[in-house]
Write a protein that holds these residues in place. Sequence first.
Motif, mmCIF file in Angstrom:
data_model
loop_
_atom_site.group_PDB
_atom_site.id
_atom_site.type_symbol
_atom_site.label_atom_id
_atom_site.label_comp_id
_atom_site.label_asym_id
_atom_site.label_seq_id
_atom_site.Cartn_x
_atom_site.Cartn_y
_atom_site.Cartn_z
ATOM 1 N N LEU A 215 54.416 37.481 46.389
ATOM 2 C CA LEU A 215 53.500 37.312 47.510
ATOM 3 C C LEU A 215 52.133 36.842 47.026
ATOM 4 O O LEU A 215 51.500 35.969 47.638
ATOM 5 N N LEU A 216 51.671 37.387 45.915
ATOM 6 C CA LEU A 216 50.363 36.994 45.391
ATOM 7 C C LEU A 216 50.356 35.520 44.993
ATOM 8 O O LEU A 216 49.374 34.809 45.236
ATOM 9 N N LEU A 251 46.457 43.967 46.570
ATOM 10 C CA LEU A 251 47.095 42.957 45.722
ATOM 11 C C LEU A 251 46.105 42.372 44.716
ATOM 12 O O LEU A 251 46.425 42.202 43.542
ATOM 13 N N PHE A 252 44.895 42.073 45.188
ATOM 14 C CA PHE A 252 43.916 41.451 44.305
ATOM 15 C C PHE A 252 43.291 42.452 43.333
ATOM 16 O O PHE A 252 42.781 42.046 42.283
ATOM 17 N N GLU A 253 43.356 43.733 43.652
ATOM 18 C CA GLU A 253 42.879 44.737 42.708
ATOM 19 C C GLU A 253 43.693 44.691 41.415
ATOM 20 O O GLU A 253 43.172 44.945 40.334
ATOM 21 N N THR A 254 44.989 44.342 41.516
ATOM 22 C CA THR A 254 45.827 44.247 40.312
ATOM 23 C C THR A 254 45.393 43.084 39.432
ATOM 24 O O THR A 254 45.774 43.009 38.259
ATOM 25 N N GLN A 255 44.610 42.151 39.977
ATOM 26 C CA GLN A 255 44.107 41.007 39.212
ATOM 27 C C GLN A 255 42.655 41.213 38.758
ATOM 28 O O GLN A 255 42.019 40.282 38.260
ATOM 29 N N THR A 257 40.002 41.485 40.537
ATOM 30 C CA THR A 257 39.067 40.657 41.304
ATOM 31 C C THR A 257 39.209 41.018 42.770
ATOM 32 O O THR A 257 39.995 41.889 43.137
ATOM 33 N N THR A 258 38.427 40.364 43.613
ATOM 34 C CA THR A 258 38.545 40.531 45.060
ATOM 35 C C THR A 258 38.972 39.201 45.671
ATOM 36 O O THR A 258 38.901 38.153 45.023
ATOM 37 N N VAL A 259 39.398 39.245 46.923
ATOM 38 C CA VAL A 259 39.826 38.022 47.597
ATOM 39 C C VAL A 259 38.664 37.042 47.688
ATOM 40 O O VAL A 259 38.796 35.849 47.364
ATOM 41 N N ALA A 260 37.513 37.532 48.124
ATOM 42 C CA ALA A 260 36.349 36.659 48.285
ATOM 43 C C ALA A 260 35.917 36.071 46.946
ATOM 44 O O ALA A 260 35.566 34.879 46.860
ATOM 45 N N ALA A 261 35.962 36.878 45.896
ATOM 46 C CA ALA A 261 35.569 36.378 44.574
ATOM 47 C C ALA A 261 36.535 35.318 44.081
ATOM 48 O O ALA A 261 36.125 34.328 43.450
ATOM 49 N N TRP A 262 37.823 35.497 44.371
ATOM 50 C CA TRP A 262 38.810 34.493 43.948
ATOM 51 C C TRP A 262 38.591 33.171 44.678
ATOM 52 O O TRP A 262 38.659 32.094 44.077
#
Length: 324
Positions: A215-216, A251-255, A257-262
Amino acid sequence: MRMGILIRTRDVPAARRYDEWRSIVCDTLGPLDFRIEGDAPLRGEISAGQLGPLGVGRVQTSTPHSVHRTPGLIRRDNPDLYRVVLAISGRPALMQDGRSTQLKRGEFAIYDFGRPYELAYDSAVHLAIFGFPHAMLALPFDSIAKLTAVPITPDCGAGALAAPLLRRVALDLETYRPANAARLSTVVMDLVTMAIAERVEQTETLSEESRSRTLLLRIHTFIEQHLGEPDLAPGTVAAAHHVSLRYLHRLFETQDTTVAAWIRHRRLERCRKDLADPALHNVPVGVIASRYALPDSAHFSRLFRRTYGLPPAEYRRTCLMPPG
């Protein structure tokens, strides 16, 4: 068997390339929605031929774009066809039935031409595409439906035999005699069927972690395709993928980062790439930033300098400075 070149963009006047490429794609593969990001120049080549009952095509392009099979197009024309796409080089992204994968070199995946799908490239690719009727794949329809847009690797099992064969067939099609085509197409289908059958058993035990990674990847592809839209934000990303905003943030915590930052990172990266492109040296910095929804010049300059250590105009001069 003959593998004919249907279009080579360098042989077509620039003003006609988009329309002719789109026409070739639709005439060869069937009705599709064809999209190019921004005003990227279209470069590439499409070839096609037959191996007995198998349709075989090759697509080479350095232009980021995508093709979409929409419900409206399916209602207009809906043959019972499967297609297999093999990544000879590059990283094409395939999406169907709520799944998404970005194929690595040598991997292939199956998709159903009778259901909505998307095939996208964000960099140069060389693909082999095989088309055949549903009836040629001797597996239950429901089983195959579990495997659309799932990568089959060349690392082991039948995939280790099927992937190199698909590559060789696509690259050497014109060297095969018509008398051998039917036998060779049978070998191809036997190996593809075996590789898919092996993969079906594995999908039943997919972990939650594996589903989350898939999904990511799909979300990353979606963001990449919509960077130029000012309203691209965590809420629109979550809605497009039918997940809650809370789940998207998890989901983005596993990376780390945050969605907005990505989103901000990918916009800045695309700007940085364009600023370093000699072909775009006459395009104003502000125009490049606006393409990726960063219209405030002062804000963009601050972000760019904080990220890359130089203001955008100075970064461009450094990259485009003649050697010596």
